[in-house]
Design an enzyme around this catalytic site. Structure first.
Site, mmCIF file in Angstrom:
data_model
loop_
_atom_site.group_PDB
_atom_site.id
_atom_site.type_symbol
_atom_site.label_atom_id
_atom_site.label_comp_id
_atom_site.label_asym_id
_atom_site.label_seq_id
_atom_site.Cartn_x
_atom_site.Cartn_y
_atom_site.Cartn_z
ATOM 1 N N ASP A 269 -1.809 1.223 -8.508
ATOM 2 C CA ASP A 269 -2.766 1.703 -7.516
ATOM 3 C C ASP A 269 -3.112 3.153 -7.840
ATOM 4 O OD1 ASP A 269 -4.308 1.934 -5.151
ATOM 5 O OD2 ASP A 269 -2.903 0.667 -4.049
ATOM 6 N N GLU B 233 -5.149 -5.115 1.042
ATOM 7 C CA GLU B 233 -4.167 -4.023 0.947
ATOM 8 C C GLU B 233 -4.523 -2.884 1.898
ATOM 9 O OE1 GLU B 233 -2.336 -0.243 -0.532
ATOM 10 O OE2 GLU B 233 -4.441 -0.717 -0.226
ATOM 11 N N GLU B 234 -5.820 -2.590 1.978
ATOM 12 C CA GLU B 234 -6.268 -1.403 2.726
ATOM 13 C C GLU B 234 -6.040 -1.517 4.233
ATOM 14 O OE1 GLU B 234 -6.929 1.312 1.438
ATOM 15 O OE2 GLU B 234 -7.665 0.979 -0.587
ATOM 16 N N ASP C 199 -10.337 3.004 -5.952
ATOM 17 C CA ASP C 199 -9.169 2.452 -5.244
ATOM 18 C C ASP C 199 -9.534 1.042 -4.782
ATOM 19 O OD1 ASP C 199 -7.068 1.862 -3.561
ATOM 20 O OD2 ASP C 199 -7.506 3.416 -2.100
ATOM 21 N N HIS D 59 -4.751 -4.411 -5.996
ATOM 22 C CA HIS D 59 -5.537 -4.993 -4.910
ATOM 23 C C HIS D 59 -7.035 -4.962 -5.192
ATOM 24 C CE1 HIS D 59 -6.832 -1.266 -2.705
ATOM 25 N NE2 HIS D 59 -5.689 -0.769 -3.108
ATOM 26 N N HIS E 281 -10.376 7.482 -0.908
ATOM 27 C CA HIS E 281 -11.038 6.965 0.302
ATOM 28 C C HIS E 281 -12.334 7.698 0.633
ATOM 29 C CE1 HIS E 281 -7.476 4.460 2.024
ATOM 30 N NE2 HIS E 281 -7.723 4.230 0.747
HETATM 31 ZN ZN LIG Z 1 -5.272 1.307 -3.040
#
Ligand SMILES: [Zn+2]
Length: 334
Positions: free
Chosen positions: A215, A192-193, A162, A60, A303
């Site tokens: 990922d 995606e998130e 990410d 992603h 994150h």
């Molecule tokens: Zn991810």
């Protein structure tokens, strides 16, 4: 690969605003793969056509971010999250709008500091008055975190690792794999998130016989963290399950077999966290179902603005993906 990773991580691309990342991906993959298309949602497909099994590899392009929801009389902004924003990590960080304007997220001084609510946070873009702010910033403006990439030995720290690290892995795999018996599409997905929203139409469009998502995953190698076997530097992780997907055993076992054959350092991943998942969660459920696995890059501090990976794991992931797409997947029963 560090140069590619630096470019990718440094590009603006919260969910729904992936155009700049998509443009960069297309520029970097076009020499390796001739056929590049973009769908209505913004997913980018780089395809190497072939007669064999249709293979989809997905990474992603979007990153977590935020969107302005209110601008007050003095020009301070309130915001809503885009994706799984960690509020304990957001305060005191800098953010950047698409326009380039930089702001700092701060927490109200009064009230309960333990109450980690988004309502207690505001963004100071440094405007001298409300009207001055309103001339330049608006409700609906999107921001991402603003932090550079640092490379120290094998370890690399950046925002948006990410999932830009997986975008880099896919591009590098496309460059290295010149011949394959399969029909391979490298899919760079959107949104995606916010709940694997781009991967579903992507998988429907591509109609793959077999798929892999790539990922980051969490690691269990830092002080007092949740117990988990995955560690930085121990190789790419082959997914067993996460909060939204159980890897198809045939795909998982093939990945293990290929890694062993190459004597490639690898590890098995069980991500025991509700809701934490990847594009695979969407891909395996389209049409009549798609046998789907996942190759993970171990990552600390997922994150946050300081997501950390080990380049040996990244390199290992490229080798594993290259071995996967050069295997005759029809002969493997897909
Ligand atoms: Zn991810």
């Amino acid at each position: 690969m560090i140069k590619l990773l630096t470019e990718l991580c440094g590009t603006f691309g919260p969910s729904g605003e992936e155009e700049a990342v998509a443009a960069l991906v297309k520029r970097r993959v076009k020499d390796a793969v001739g056929e590049i298309t973009t769908d209505a949602m913004g997913n980018v497909y780089a395809r190497r056509p072939g007669k064999g099994a249709r293979v989809m590899l997905a990474a992603h392009m979007d990153e977590i971010g935020l969107v302005l929801s209110h601008i007050d009389a003095r020009g301070f902004a309130r915001f809503s999250n885009i994706g799984g924003l960690r509020l304990d990590m957001a305060a005191n960080q800098r953010v950047r709008l698409k326009s380039g304007r930089v702001g700092v997220i701060m927490e109200e001084e009064r009230g309960n500091k333990d109450d980690k609510k988004i309502d207690r946070l505001y963004i100071d873009f440094g405007y001298e008055s409300g009207p001055a702010a309103r001339k330049e910033i608006h409700v609906g403006d999107v921001a991402c975190f603003d932090r550079g990439l640092e490379c120290q030995g094998n370890r690399v720290i950046s925002k948006a690792m990410d999932d830009r690290v997986a975008c880099a892995v896919l591009i590098e795999t496309a460059r290295r794999v010149q011949k394959t018996p399969n029909d391979v599409t490298f899919a760079f997905t959107v949104q995606e998130e916010v709940g694997v929203r781009g991967a579903m139409p992507a998988a429907y469009t591509l109609n793959p016989d077999v798929a892999l998502s790539v990922d980051v995953t969490m690691s269990g190698d830092v002080p007092e963290c949740r117990p988990m076997e995955v560690a930085l530097g121990d190789g790419p992780a082959i997914k067993v399950k996460d909060g939204g997907h159980i890897a198809h055993p045939k795909v998982r076992d093939l990945l293990v077999r290929l890694a062993r054959k190459m004597k490639l350092k690898h590890q098995m991943e069980v991500l025991n966290l509700d809701g934490a998942t990847t594009d695979a969660a969407a891909i395996h459920r389209v049409r009549g179902g798609v046998p789907t696995g996942c190759v993970s890059i171990p990552c600390r501090y997922v994150h946050t603005v300081s997501e950390m990976v080990d380049m040996r794991d990244v390199e290992g992931a490229v080798k594993l993906l290259a071995a996967f797409v050069t295997t005759d997947l029809r002969k493997e029963g897909f």
